[in-house]
Design a protein around this motif. Sequence first.
Motif: not given
Length: 458
Positions: A243-264
């Motif tokens: 079960n893939p789950v993506s986390i996206l975070v956008q802080t003002p004046n920052h580059l967007e960051v993404r982390e991917d988790l997988v739950f089996y």
Amino acid sequence: MTCPACGTKLRDDLRVCPECGAELPRVTPDTEEDPRAEWEATLTVVMRIIVHALIWIFSLSILGFGLYKAYYWRQSSVMHRLYENGTVQMPELEYVQLADGRNGHAITFFGEDGDMIYIEELDERFMVVGGKAIVEVADAEWFGPSSGNVSTAEISLTPIQISETGEKRLLPIVAFSVEMPVSPLTIISPTEKYVTTLSSSYEIELNVVYGSTVLVGGEDVTSLVDRRGNLTVNVAIYPHGDNPVSILVQTPNHLEVREDLVFYRQPMDINLELASSTEFTSEQKSMTVRGAVDPAATLSVDSPHAEDSIKVAENGNFEFVANFDHFGDNTVTVRASKPGVRDSVIEFNVYYLPTLNEYSRAAWKMDYQQVLYCWDIWDGRIFLCRGRIEAVLSQEPNVVVIDVSDSNSGQYLVIENQSDLLIDEPGGRYAIYADISGQADYQGRTVTRLIGRYAERE
């Protein structure tokens, strides 16, 4: 009469203008001056006065600016010489993480207590306390919504040191490059990016900068972020493998960051899951296990458990009491069955370890000969192994050889140390509470092997 050249008012009997030397026209009694010519002459005089005034003002401004620059140039030269000969310490620039989790730079200025450091570009003053004035600025502050695709900023700060007496010194320019920072994101739970779970949901804990936009699995959960930047969200985990789950975070004046988790979660034909609150360690010899099963299925427990403890509600919620018959990992097996369908099975380990007080009370005094020759009969029995560490066979797992004799006569035992105390070198004396788990070889001899649960240095 008015002079046609310079506009000066004159007597009618004059023939030459005493101001500019121009020849004057003759004036007869019936001759009248042109009012328009008189107005133009007056305007000419006014314009000349204005031009001269502007020239003087501009000249004085240039002179003042030059004096200002010359003063600070002299002060800057003096400061540079002081820096070069080591009389005054140069400002220090370092990369830091601010209290709110953002990345930034800190500049430390040195001076006398009470001095002020004024930064023109920041339009702020910083007081010197304890010989230092520390200026911290988040890297994101150098970027704004209009930065577009710009990812690097070249920063030049012009500091001015102001003494308590009001004397000003222009300090050397502080120049550095700043990369647009990545949006801060800390995943508190889970600690791994690939997680195996037996539950239908998993609680994710995050920390971001307050004010960030957060998406988990495509869902906007920004409203769940508290003032400290903490966020807890449950995601659904289905029994079909990854079960893939993506986390996206956008802080003002920052580059967007993404982390991917997988739950089996193990694929199943019959729904069977454990409660998310299920524990995997226990200090007691039994533990209540809860979960949910397809109401139309039959639930059974294939591992040691209390008789008549299995209870299944109409909605499929179940519970039973699992028993643990040995120290360490105990496998608990739950099965769901339906006619014509493959069984769904969940297996998980519970690490059973009593408290030190209870475990040590059950420890036997060391009888080396009995431990050596009756190990199979006494499998799982607890002993207090006190002696000198003869050798460290490995660090991970932490396996040691201990001599439990009083005279270092070679009464060796091999112990896999699972306590919180790492034993990383021979020679020390330890007291280890351990239970028998089999045999091992050491220097061509067969000795008894134990699992050390608690240890302390003597």
